[in-house]
Design a protein around this motif. Structure first.
Motif, short mmCIF file in Angstrom:
data_model
loop_
_atom_site.label_atom_id
_atom_site.label_comp_id
_atom_site.label_asym_id
_atom_site.label_seq_id
_atom_site.Cartn_x
_atom_site.Cartn_y
_atom_site.Cartn_z
N LEU A 99 0.55 -1.24 0.13
CA LEU A 99 0.20 -0.13 -0.09
C LEU A 99 0.73 1.10 -0.06
O LEU A 99 1.73 1.24 0.97
N VAL A 100 0.61 2.04 -0.95
CA VAL A 100 1.32 3.40 -1.00
C VAL A 100 0.17 4.61 -1.19
O VAL A 100 -0.66 4.29 -1.63
N ILE A 101 0.78 5.72 -0.33
CA ILE A 101 -0.41 6.95 -0.46
C ILE A 101 0.54 7.94 -0.99
O ILE A 101 1.69 8.23 -0.69
N ASN A 102 0.07 8.36 -2.48
CA ASN A 102 0.76 9.56 -3.25
C ASN A 102 0.69 10.78 -2.50
O ASN A 102 -0.47 11.13 -2.07
N THR A 103 1.80 11.59 -2.74
CA THR A 103 1.73 12.81 -2.19
C THR A 103 1.67 13.76 -2.88
O THR A 103 1.81 15.06 -2.59
N THR A 104 1.87 13.59 -4.29
CA THR A 104 1.89 14.65 -5.25
C THR A 104 0.21 14.73 -5.84
O THR A 104 -0.58 13.94 -5.49
N GLY A 105 0.10 16.27 -6.22
CA GLY A 105 -1.23 16.48 -6.62
C GLY A 105 -1.79 17.55 -6.03
O GLY A 105 -1.44 17.92 -4.94
N ASN A 106 -2.91 18.13 -6.74
CA ASN A 106 -3.76 18.98 -6.03
C ASN A 106 -5.15 19.13 -6.56
O ASN A 106 -5.30 18.42 -7.39
N PRO A 107 -5.92 20.13 -6.12
CA PRO A 107 -7.23 20.27 -6.69
C PRO A 107 -7.49 20.45 -8.06
O PRO A 107 -8.62 20.13 -8.65
N ALA A 108 -6.37 20.68 -8.85
CA ALA A 108 -6.55 20.98 -10.21
C ALA A 108 -6.91 19.53 -11.11
O ALA A 108 -7.49 19.45 -12.04
N LEU A 109 -6.46 18.36 -10.20
CA LEU A 109 -7.04 17.16 -10.79
C LEU A 109 -8.32 16.58 -10.57
O LEU A 109 -8.90 15.75 -11.09
N ALA A 110 -9.33 17.60 -9.94
CA ALA A 110 -10.63 17.26 -9.79
C ALA A 110 -11.37 17.91 -10.82
O ALA A 110 -12.44 18.57 -10.51
N THR A 111 -11.02 17.55 -12.04
CA THR A 111 -11.80 18.20 -13.13
C THR A 111 -11.76 16.83 -14.18
O THR A 111 -11.05 16.01 -14.32
#
Length: 179
Positions: A99-111
């Motif tokens: 199991l890995v939790i990714n730490t990259t990304g932001n609300p821009a990906l919620a589109t």
């Protein structure tokens, strides 16, 4: 040719598969397709968002969100596949319990469409014979890092489109090659 039949044919192939969107919705309602995934020998990657994960597990999106790691592990174990549970803190789970939790990304990906870009990136890496686990990790990280780079450059997070993400992914990948 029905969608169910077409998906069954894909699952019968001895080639890697990335299952997203409508494929996941078909699988959620069809136990025979679920069994085909469990018995595949080729690498299989599922990329659900919380609502798709809820359909696959017969629960609610709220239940998925309240235990994202547990839900990703449950999906990976049931389908004997690698799962990318999309969302804030995307969770990558392997059938072996990793199991890995990714730490990259932001609300821009919620589109709209950004999940399609991620699925395409996964497919591209698998087509280049990357191992399944490394494909999931790299694709999710690159996807998020590209969105982070765009925001750091003053683009977004509001208004970013999925098509803008592709050149940003290429830029991040090329930067990694130079470093």
């Amino acid at each position: 040719c029905s969608s169910d039949l077409m998906l069954a044919r894909v699952l019968a192939c001895d080639l890697p598969a990335v299952l997203d969107a409508d494929a996941l919705n078909l699988i959620a309602g069809e136990p025979a397709l679920q069994q085909k995934i469990r018995h595949r020998r080729a690498p299989t990657l599922l990329t659900p968002h919380p609502l798709e994960a809820a359909r696959l597990l017969g629960t609610s999106a709220n239940a998925i969100q309240s235990d994202r790691m547990g839900a990703a592990r449950e999906l990976a174990a049931f389908f004997l596949s690698t799962v990318v549970l999309k969302g804030s803190g995307t969770v990558i789970a392997g059938a072996d319990g990793r199991l890995v939790i990714n730490t990259t990304g932001n609300p821009a990906l919620a589109t709209a469409g950004t999940g399609d870009v991620l699925a395409g990136l996964c497919g591209a890496l698998l087509a280049q014979h990357w191992p399944l686990w490394e494909t999931a990790l790299a694709a999710v990280w690159l996807h998020g890092a590209a969105a982070d780079t765009m925001v750091n450059e003053g683009i977004g997070p509001r208004g970013i489109t999925a098509s803008e993400l592709v050149p940003a992914i290429r830029s991040v990948l090329n930067q990694l090659g130079r470093d």
